[in-house]
Scaffold this motif. Structure first.
Motif, PDB file in Angstrom:
ATOM      1  N   ASN A 286      -3.753  -0.697  12.626  1.00  0.00           N
ATOM      2  CA  ASN A 286      -2.901  -0.516  11.446  1.00  0.00           C
ATOM      3  C   ASN A 286      -2.236  -1.798  10.969  1.00  0.00           C
ATOM      4  O   ASN A 286      -1.386  -1.760  10.079  1.00  0.00           O
ATOM      5  CB  ASN A 286      -1.799   0.507  11.765  1.00  0.00           C
ATOM      6  CG  ASN A 286      -0.889   0.024  12.896  1.00  0.00           C
ATOM      7  OD1 ASN A 286      -1.289  -0.766  13.743  1.00  0.00           O
ATOM      8  ND2 ASN A 286       0.339   0.511  12.913  1.00  0.00           N
ATOM      9  N   TYR A 289      -1.983  -2.415   7.257  1.00  0.00           N
ATOM     10  CA  TYR A 289      -1.519  -1.317   6.404  1.00  0.00           C
ATOM     11  C   TYR A 289      -0.313  -1.676   5.520  1.00  0.00           C
ATOM     12  O   TYR A 289      -0.329  -1.391   4.317  1.00  0.00           O
ATOM     13  CB  TYR A 289      -1.198  -0.085   7.258  1.00  0.00           C
ATOM     14  CG  TYR A 289      -0.770   1.112   6.447  1.00  0.00           C
ATOM     15  CD1 TYR A 289      -1.696   2.051   6.012  1.00  0.00           C
ATOM     16  CD2 TYR A 289       0.566   1.315   6.100  1.00  0.00           C
ATOM     17  CE1 TYR A 289      -1.317   3.147   5.250  1.00  0.00           C
ATOM     18  CE2 TYR A 289       0.963   2.399   5.340  1.00  0.00           C
ATOM     19  CZ  TYR A 289       0.024   3.317   4.926  1.00  0.00           C
ATOM     20  OH  TYR A 289       0.412   4.394   4.158  1.00  0.00           O
ATOM     21  N   ARG A 297      -5.284   1.151   2.214  1.00  0.00           N
ATOM     22  CA  ARG A 297      -4.471   2.087   3.000  1.00  0.00           C
ATOM     23  C   ARG A 297      -5.194   3.421   3.200  1.00  0.00           C
ATOM     24  O   ARG A 297      -5.132   4.012   4.280  1.00  0.00           O
ATOM     25  CB  ARG A 297      -3.126   2.331   2.309  1.00  0.00           C
ATOM     26  CG  ARG A 297      -2.140   1.191   2.456  1.00  0.00           C
ATOM     27  CD  ARG A 297      -0.827   1.540   1.783  1.00  0.00           C
ATOM     28  NE  ARG A 297       0.128   0.438   1.850  1.00  0.00           N
ATOM     29  CZ  ARG A 297       1.266   0.413   1.184  1.00  0.00           C
ATOM     30  NH1 ARG A 297       1.603   1.432   0.399  1.00  0.00           N
ATOM     31  NH2 ARG A 297       2.085  -0.615   1.296  1.00  0.00           N
ATOM     32  N   ILE A 300      -7.640   2.965   5.941  1.00  0.00           N
ATOM     33  CA  ILE A 300      -6.985   2.911   7.251  1.00  0.00           C
ATOM     34  C   ILE A 300      -6.554   4.306   7.681  1.00  0.00           C
ATOM     35  O   ILE A 300      -6.741   4.700   8.838  1.00  0.00           O
ATOM     36  CB  ILE A 300      -5.780   1.946   7.201  1.00  0.00           C
ATOM     37  CG1 ILE A 300      -6.263   0.501   7.019  1.00  0.00           C
ATOM     38  CG2 ILE A 300      -4.925   2.063   8.469  1.00  0.00           C
ATOM     39  CD1 ILE A 300      -5.165  -0.484   6.667  1.00  0.00           C
TER      40      ILE A 300
END
Length: 494
Positions: A286, A289, A297, A300
């Motif tokens: 992450n 992110y 995003r 992810i």
């Protein structure tokens, strides 16, 4: 139309702010980037992290009491189903006539119009413009804060920056949610030439207490059920790769047999959170992110969902998982009556930490331990200083170790400064940031609880109303007047 308060983020915090704004005679609007209200509180986090419940007051406590009434209780209820929390938030919106716009994300290019140090309007991805007198960033990512050119931090500060002990890289105290000893880090056990397993770093990246740009792990708070008439089983997800679970298999070989919590909430449902060294946290996946584009995003988040669906399927079906473990996890599936708009899976990724504002006062470990006094409290925190794991690496004994899990219990509640939820005045005079507030990584680990976010957001909305009434910057609100109103509204501030 010019709104009194434009709230970006229909999280629990954003909605508490909107209710308080209404109670103080303001005309707010809530812009929610997704299609669902409530953020994590309606997104699966039903096992509330509260610390000392006695310090939760105002609208935050009212929310949990309203949840209780949904279950026939006059008392606050702290463990609840996602759909129950959602219904409370929808009740608030209906009762107070709060205008909510769904699917409204900030535009990708220059979405904030400022005149001097004040925001005049924000523009959404859809092209809509929202003008306001006051603004609030109530999202988990701090997107409005960044777009308004407010200073912020990412990752972990070194201990030296604020005179802390538990910030930065932490290997020595990372004893909880740790992998069993003896797990070989290489693709072919014993063969360094085969390369390290996916997600395993050669080392921690520096000494304990040193800073880095890494972010503590995210996950989805999974709502599961074993009720046959309300259950759909999780299938092997598209793109499943059993190599993602090699550490799971090796942990089992070392004796591990628990991989995520099954904490029960009402009606045979769970709030299943990370537990143990290999669990629902997608460690190390992450980092990009907080600063990523919307598309990045979403990718992810999709990877996190695929990982967790794959984890469930693996524990229930994979031949390398012993039958006893498979049988333990096999009854659990997704509730048919939750998140029906999203295939029964929560759409809310648990963004434990993203951007953190840097303002005139940065809450840090010294405030949490009451070593540094706070003169302008607008809420109290009390939860353990809690950072989830940040990375995996090869330890000094040659096996795989998790790094970054810090859980330091507190002796007493502590005050949270008003200055930590407003930026420096020269940067923005009409913005409040109660979620991505000004705090060090490890202090944020205690503050970042949904009840506290609601407390801080109510206080922020109160300050916005007082600033509007007096025609002053939010930084100039007299604290004695703010305190008087907070106490009138049953906030607990000291």
């Amino acid at each position: 139309m010019i709104y009194d308060l434009v709230i970006y983020g229909g999280t629990a915090a954003g909605l508490a702010a909107a209710v308080q704004a209404r109670r103080m005679g303001m005309n707010p609007i809530v812009l929610e980037p997704s299609r669902r209200l409530g953020g994590l509180s309606s997104g699966g986090l039903g096992d509330t992290d509260f610390g000392d419940k006695s310090v939760i007051g105002g609208l935050s406590l009212e929310f949990y009491k309203r949840v209780g009434r949904k279950y026939g209780s006059d008392e606050a209820v702290w463990m609840f189903e996602p759909k129950t929390a959602l219904s409370v938030f929808e009740d608030w919106v209906a009762e107070y006539g709060i205008e909510v716009r769904y699917g409204e994300r900030l535009g990708p290019v220059d979405p904030v119009v400022k005149r001097g140090n004040r925001i005049e309007s924000i523009r959404s991805e859809s092209g809509q413009t929202y003008a306001g007198r006051m603004f609030m960033d109530a999202g988990y990512e701090g997107d409005l804060m960044k777009a308004a050119d407010v200073s912020y931090a990412l990752g972990r500060e070194p201990n030296s920056r604020y005179g802390e002990t538990y910030n930065g890289i932490q290997t020595a105290v990372a004893v909880k949610n740790q992998l069993p000893r003896g797990i070989d880090p290489y693709v072919v056990p014993g063969d360094p030439a085969s390369g390290l397993l996916p997600g395993v770093n050669p080392g921690p990246g520096g000494p304990d207490g040193g800073g880095d740009d890494k972010v503590q792990a995210y996950c989805y708070r999974m709502c599961l059920t074993d009720a046959p008439d309300n259950r759909v089983f999780v299938e092997q997800p598209a793109g499943y790769d059993e190599r993602d679970y090699e550490l799971l298999f090796r942990a089992i070989e070392q004796g591990e047999d628990v991989f995520f919590k099954l904490r029960m909430v009402p009606n045979r449902k769970t709030d299943s959170n990370n537990d143990r060294g290999f669990s629902t946290d997608f460690i190390g996946c992450n980092y990009a992110y907080p600063e990523a584009s919307y598309a990045e995003r979403e990718a992810i988040a999709a990877a996190h969902e695929r990982y967790q669906r794959g984890l469930i399927w693996t524990l229930q079906h994979h031949p390398r998982v012993p039958e006893a473990i498979r049988e333990f996890y096999k009854p659990w599936g997704l509730p048919l009556d939750e998140f029906t708009e999203n295939g029964c899976w929560t759409p809310q990724l648990y963004v434990r930490e993203a951007r953190r504002m840097v303002s005139g006062l940065v809450m840090n470990e010294n405030h949490i331990f009451l070593r540094s006094p706070i003169a302008d409290p607008v809420g109290l925190g009390s939860y353990t200083m809690d950072s989830h794991n940040v990375q995996r690496h090869v330890g000094p004994e040659g096996d795989v170790r998790n790094e970054g899990d810090v859980q330091i219990k507190l002796n007493s509640p502590y005050p949270i400064s008003y200055r930590s939820i407003v930026p420096e005045e020269e940067q923005c005079a009409n913005l409040l940031v109660p979620v991505c507030l000004s705090a060090s990584h490890i202090a944020y680990g205690s503050i970042r609880m949904e009840p506290v976010f609601m407390v801080l957001a109510q206080s922020a909305a109160t300050a916005a109303a007082l600033a509007l009434e007096a025609g002053i910057a939010v930084q100039a609100v007299p604290y004695d007047k703010l305190r008087e109103r907070l106490l009138l509204d049953n906030q607990v501030i000291g």
